[in-house]
Design an enzyme around this catalytic site. Sequence first.
Site, PDB file in Angstrom:
ATOM      1  N   LYS A   1      13.684  68.653 -45.754  1.00 55.55           N
ATOM      2  CA  LYS A   1      13.334  67.304 -46.199  1.00 55.55           C
ATOM      3  C   LYS A   1      11.818  67.143 -46.114  1.00 55.55           C
ATOM      4  CE  LYS A   1      14.550  62.423 -45.450  1.00 55.55           C
ATOM      5  NZ  LYS A   1      15.356  61.460 -44.681  1.00 55.55           N
TER       6      LYS A   1
ATOM      7  N   SER B   1      18.283  58.231 -47.173  1.00 51.68           N
ATOM      8  CA  SER B   1      17.093  58.743 -47.813  1.00 51.68           C
ATOM      9  C   SER B   1      17.087  60.258 -47.997  1.00 51.68           C
ATOM     10  CB  SER B   1      15.871  58.363 -46.970  1.00 51.68           C
ATOM     11  OG  SER B   1      15.921  59.017 -45.714  1.00 51.68           O
TER      12      SER B   1
ATOM     13  N   SER C   1      20.506  57.679 -42.953  1.00 57.48           N
ATOM     14  CA  SER C   1      19.894  58.516 -43.990  1.00 57.48           C
ATOM     15  C   SER C   1      20.383  59.949 -44.052  1.00 57.48           C
ATOM     16  CB  SER C   1      18.371  58.522 -43.833  1.00 57.48           C
ATOM     17  OG  SER C   1      17.823  57.348 -44.364  1.00 57.48           O
TER      18      SER C   1
END
EC number: 6.3.5.7
Lengths: 500, 95, 494
Positions: free
Chosen positions: C78, C156, C180
């Site tokens: 990420k 996210s 997330s």
Amino acid sequence: MSIAPESYIVRGATGDWEIVVGLEVHAQVTSKAKLFSGASTTFGSEPNDNVSLVDAAFPGMLPVINAECVRQAVRTGLALGARINRYSRFDRKNYFYADLPQGYQISQFSDPIVGEGEVHVELANGASKAIGIERLHLEQDAGKSIHDQHPRMTLVDLNRSGVALMEIVSKPDMRTPEEAGAYLKKLRTLLRYIGSCDGNMEQGSMRADVNVSVRRPGAPFGTRCEIKNVNSVRFVMQAIEYEAQRQVDIIEAGGTIDQETRLFDPNKGETRSMRSKEDAHDYRYFPDPDLLPLEFDEDFIEAARQSLPELPDAKKARFTHEWGLAEHNAATLVGEKESADWFEQLIDELVAKTGQPIAKIAAKASNWMLSDLYGHLNKAGQNITQCPIDPARSAALLALVLDGTISGSAAKDVLEDMFATGRDPLVIVEEKGLKQVSDTGALEAMADQIIAANPTQVEQYKAGKTKVIGFLVGQVMKESRGQANPAVVNEILAKKLGSS
Amino acid sequence: MSVDKATVERIAKLARIRIEDHRLAPLAGELNQILGWVEQLSAVDTDQVKPMTSVVDHALYWRDDVIADGSKRDEILANAPAAEFGFFAVPKVIE
Amino acid sequence: MTELTDLSIAEARDKLAARECSAQELTMASLKAMDEARSLNIFITETPERALAMAESADASLKAGTHSPMTGIPVAVKDLFCTKGVRTTAGSRILDPFIPTYESTVTANLWQAGAVMLGKVNMDEFAMGSSNETSYYGSVINPWRAGDVQTVPGGSSGGSVAAVAARISPCATGTDTGGSIRQPAAFTGTVGLKPTYGRCSRFGMVAFASSLDQAGPIARSVRDCAIMLGAMAGYDQKDSTCVNTPVPDYEAALSGDIRGLKIGIPREYRVDGMSSEIDAMWQKAMDWLKDAGAEIVEISLPHTHFALPTYYIVAPAEASSNLARYDGVRYGFRAALEAGDGLTELYEKTRAEGFGDEVKRRILMGTYVLSAGYYDAYYLKAQKLRTLIADDFAHAWQKVDAILTPTAPSAAFAFGSKPDPLAMYMNDVFTVPASLAGLPGISIPAALSADGLPLGLQLLGRAFDEATVLKIADVMEKAAAFTARPADWWRKGA
């Protein structure tokens, strides 16, 4: 019996005004590394050299607290006689500035590490006064913005960013510039004694924000102005004097005081308003979620307490009560840790050399140090740490006076020589032939000779005009070319003239 | 507690985010919607409740006082949009 | 023969150890899949050369016998984790450009264990979003479609889950602040674990809300999450909130035996408007657990309803402060200035142009709730609610060993279908309570919706008891036998 502090009144056109002063002193904690990072705190490095990624607030960087800074804050709290909070917390103080990389300063807002305490200050008229301490908290210093090195840019150096500061907040207890000066001096002395801050105001290790307001005597507090970053005791006193008068002038002209931040201009001796930032007062404090509460136990506090040296007030009491020093001498000596240390070494050496009890020699030694030695130091523009003569040699000199080997006036000559050359006092005494003659046989012969040569004075003496003995002593001294011990001569003459 | 255009302007200044005039009113509306929704918390009696300071129950780690970082100016300045003579550079500030 | 990209971590590990394939082959297969899936907009930065170099050294350690379970396993990272020498964006323009000179602890741990970095994956800007629509680098497209309708991957960690679901990578790192990891895992049929707050170091992870952010694994099985968490977790003195407690062998905890364990069903999670298919899945999961010998216990978490508004005070408040450092002075984006512009203009223009709308909205919200006069009414109140929410869970742990809920109130939705911020925030209604209490939670795929989209179940556990959560999830995973996978419509020529 106690002496009251002198009152300080600003005499305005409409009457008298009293001033109210509180100080927020920022003192850099003596530590190798910063409060929340492992970068060095060294002063005077190349720009941005003592900066870690934490200090420059790179993404994902986190604060980790330096144990030594906590310990020093606790030691300082103890030296201020303050309450130590076993639970405290770090908060973020949010504002934007070029030299504040995180966009917030990590500080302690609601729960500081140290609570209320008290500091005693001595004033010129002999009065003493207690100044309350509101709190002491730990916080990060900011970096430095340099505005005058580039035509279009402000340059930012983060070397100081993250250095640990103790903010020591007084109560608004001071009523005169002198009290504020004495308080700041005392604080500096205390911090230097315990080694939690080097107290170096020129380098910015210690600086004061001065809160000043005026009021009619006995009336509620007026609106205060904060004079930021004043960096000497003298400037603090000047700034208060100027600011109080300014406020009185405004009020008496029908105006009101705006609560604002001001700067002191040492060149003009004035304070002036800083360009006010409209949001300067909305810091949006909240607990720093990157840190846990700061907690420790009684043992930690006790260990900090054990590590404290004798503090100036206690030292002064010992010097006066146990060692018999004059109040003024003791106060002067303890005012700087270095001078107190130097004096104590001198006494140690002197006791070792003479075998005399401290109480018998300390007062004399303090007089010698503060008048004779300091006279030379002042003339040379030096302080005690730069003194070319060490306590051992000084004790050797004093021992020569105490055991009668040389006279007090000869000692002054020897000191002058030592100060210039650093030589051993005994060598100087031998070389210059300054040894006193205390051999009573030789002196009695000389006394007989002088008595025989001065019948007039002898008659006068015997007729009751005993003061004339001074003349006769002088004659013996002259005969001995200054080497006779005047005390011994006095004694011999008095005996021979049959008066005692 | 409702947010008006002036409030949005004030907090945008505090947050140092320039907001175009025409965006102030819509933003005030959005913030009011969110604030109106969080208003439901006031229904909970929290007088006797201690605010949470940390979800984890453990002691803060204290670092030793050793110099273990710094001396990396090139690294510190490597990403700087503007740097001069080893400093970060920003438009001139008049104090 | 199955494709290398279909292998789980556990399968790949065994094949690598048996020398049935090499780390380089595995990595090349992933790089090819990455190349073929560009249309999904998953990667912000691809690092193929670094991946091959890392795979080569993984092969060397496999040969030397110095490998660990993650050696040679491709990982999508990420873009919230700082990676040394590889640009890190947090999905924001304000970090354009930014090339860290340091590595986050979590990724450093993975590389130390021999894992292979494929690149940096897309995400909602600063992890603020539940649909991946707030990224400066454009939305990630969910490999799962509802018929012909493209859907969001959730957020996210949208790029992370999409990389795993599209079989580019067997696993990815994610971060979870209010859901997330778990919500996007549910939207993509993947398994995502948010560990206990303090389990993984936050050092080097771009901060959103410091008291909530936690890194965790995303993979295609519970076992793989167990393996990957073991490599990510660990005490780190660089993060004062990271807890010094041993990292157990999570894979060894997957005993399959959950007899006697008590599983709580919180009645407050039966929210209005929850779809019947999600409710049905939840009921079915209770049966699986009962069949495996666990006991289902009805419980109450009375302050659940207040978790979301609490979160939307605490998280923006912390974010408003955490994001103050993005000011155009030391790194990242700096707006073009006009003559006469000073420091204030530098800040205001840089931050106006550098941050997207959702980030700005949350910074303003956070600034407001912390501002003078409002702190007590909002922030302090929220922190008190947080105590009550954590207490709810503490009471529950006296009765049960884990808590079972749906992960999200719906399946993945279409782009642009939630224009209203509040409607978007509602996605986190089931994940946020555990975040506020710092508890571990996992999402596993358990069913398909009528539209053919995956649905997820969430299991929550006691602080630092990821092992029990994983053990129960492993049993449920077997019972669910979720084998559906998205059709690979995005593949060139497929």
